[in-house]
Design an enzyme around this catalytic site. Sequence first.
Site, PDB file in Angstrom:
ATOM      1  N   TYR A  95       0.710  -1.308   0.048  1.00 36.77           N
ATOM      2  CA  TYR A  95       0.140  -0.025  -0.029  1.00 36.77           C
ATOM      3  C   TYR A  95       0.856   1.250   0.178  1.00 36.77           C
ATOM      4  O   TYR A  95       0.580   2.270  -0.665  1.00 36.77           O
ATOM      5  CB  TYR A  95      -0.899   0.002   1.155  1.00 36.77           C
ATOM      6  CG  TYR A  95      -1.838  -1.294   1.152  1.00 36.77           C
ATOM      7  CD1 TYR A  95      -3.159  -1.068   0.434  1.00 36.77           C
ATOM      8  CD2 TYR A  95      -1.771  -2.348   1.799  1.00 36.77           C
ATOM      9  CE1 TYR A  95      -4.059  -1.685   0.587  1.00 36.77           C
ATOM     10  CE2 TYR A  95      -2.647  -3.370   1.682  1.00 36.77           C
ATOM     11  CZ  TYR A  95      -3.739  -3.074   0.902  1.00 36.77           C
ATOM     12  OH  TYR A  95      -4.668  -4.317   1.052  1.00 36.77           O
ATOM     13  N   ASN A 118     -12.333  -0.732  -5.792  1.00 35.89           N
ATOM     14  CA  ASN A 118     -12.081  -1.115  -7.076  1.00 35.89           C
ATOM     15  C   ASN A 118     -13.081  -1.861  -7.856  1.00 35.89           C
ATOM     16  O   ASN A 118     -13.465  -2.829  -7.430  1.00 35.89           O
ATOM     17  CB  ASN A 118     -10.737  -2.087  -7.088  1.00 35.89           C
ATOM     18  CG  ASN A 118     -10.595  -2.627  -8.757  1.00 35.89           C
ATOM     19  OD1 ASN A 118     -10.876  -1.891  -9.733  1.00 35.89           O
ATOM     20  ND2 ASN A 118      -9.674  -3.639  -8.573  1.00 35.89           N
ATOM     21  N   CYS A 126      -6.141  -5.388  -7.728  1.00 37.86           N
ATOM     22  CA  CYS A 126      -5.823  -5.035  -6.443  1.00 37.86           C
ATOM     23  C   CYS A 126      -5.479  -6.140  -5.699  1.00 37.86           C
ATOM     24  O   CYS A 126      -4.964  -6.053  -4.558  1.00 37.86           O
ATOM     25  CB  CYS A 126      -7.061  -4.263  -6.064  1.00 37.86           C
ATOM     26  SG  CYS A 126      -8.832  -5.394  -6.105  1.00 37.86           S
ATOM     27  N   HIS A 127      -5.669  -7.562  -6.245  1.00 38.36           N
ATOM     28  CA  HIS A 127      -5.338  -8.645  -5.381  1.00 38.36           C
ATOM     29  C   HIS A 127      -3.664  -8.683  -5.018  1.00 38.36           C
ATOM     30  O   HIS A 127      -3.260  -9.469  -4.321  1.00 38.36           O
ATOM     31  CB  HIS A 127      -5.837 -10.052  -5.870  1.00 38.36           C
ATOM     32  CG  HIS A 127      -5.308 -10.090  -7.207  1.00 38.36           C
ATOM     33  ND1 HIS A 127      -6.144  -9.452  -8.153  1.00 38.36           N
ATOM     34  CD2 HIS A 127      -4.304 -10.776  -7.781  1.00 38.36           C
ATOM     35  CE1 HIS A 127      -5.346  -9.882  -9.644  1.00 38.36           C
ATOM     36  NE2 HIS A 127      -4.305 -10.764  -9.065  1.00 38.36           N
ATOM     37  N   GLU A 153      -0.673 -16.760 -10.275  1.00 36.52           N
ATOM     38  CA  GLU A 153       0.267 -16.100 -10.867  1.00 36.52           C
ATOM     39  C   GLU A 153       1.594 -16.350 -10.191  1.00 36.52           C
ATOM     40  O   GLU A 153       2.600 -15.710 -10.524  1.00 36.52           O
ATOM     41  CB  GLU A 153      -0.002 -14.481 -10.432  1.00 36.52           C
ATOM     42  CG  GLU A 153      -1.295 -14.042 -11.215  1.00 36.52           C
ATOM     43  CD  GLU A 153      -1.259 -12.515 -10.713  1.00 36.52           C
ATOM     44  OE1 GLU A 153      -0.594 -11.806 -10.669  1.00 36.52           O
ATOM     45  OE2 GLU A 153      -2.642 -12.015 -10.716  1.00 36.52           O
TER      46      GLU A 153
END
Length: 157
Positions: A95, A118, A126-127, A153
């Site tokens: 953040y 979002n 945003c993850h 990912e």
Amino acid sequence: MKYYLDMPVPPGWLRIVEKNEAVVEIKIMRQQEAAPEDAEQRDTALLLEAKRQLEEYFAGIRAGFSLPLAPEGTAFQKAVWEQLEAIPYGETRTYGQIAAAVGNPNASRAVGGANHNNPIAIVIPCHRVIGANGKLTGYAGGIDLKEALLRIEGIIR
């Protein structure tokens, strides 16, 4: 006019919403919800393309998205969301890093608020935002989904 399409994903559903030939919302739902009052269910070319790209992402064969996006929010939120889009697949940011990138290094909490609001989940990733200590923090779809996305990912093993 707004159009929407619902698609099943583990562990629930995604609702993809289109307005003026751009994706304006991808909402994570634990269970399929009632139809929105301001949108019509329709399989438009854009919604079907968004669904296809999301299916490829969940299958682990797509690392990026190529969709017209038009998220609705404040200027600050949009600046944060642009920074989220710049986080490469397979990487995370804190953040604080996002706050610094939007020019306000003391705005970590505000970044968290923008992250929470979002409207285009997954595509605006945003993850990929984590706590300064490296821990997974809140996610509108739940920490379990955030963890699952980061596993796709290769960020989490």
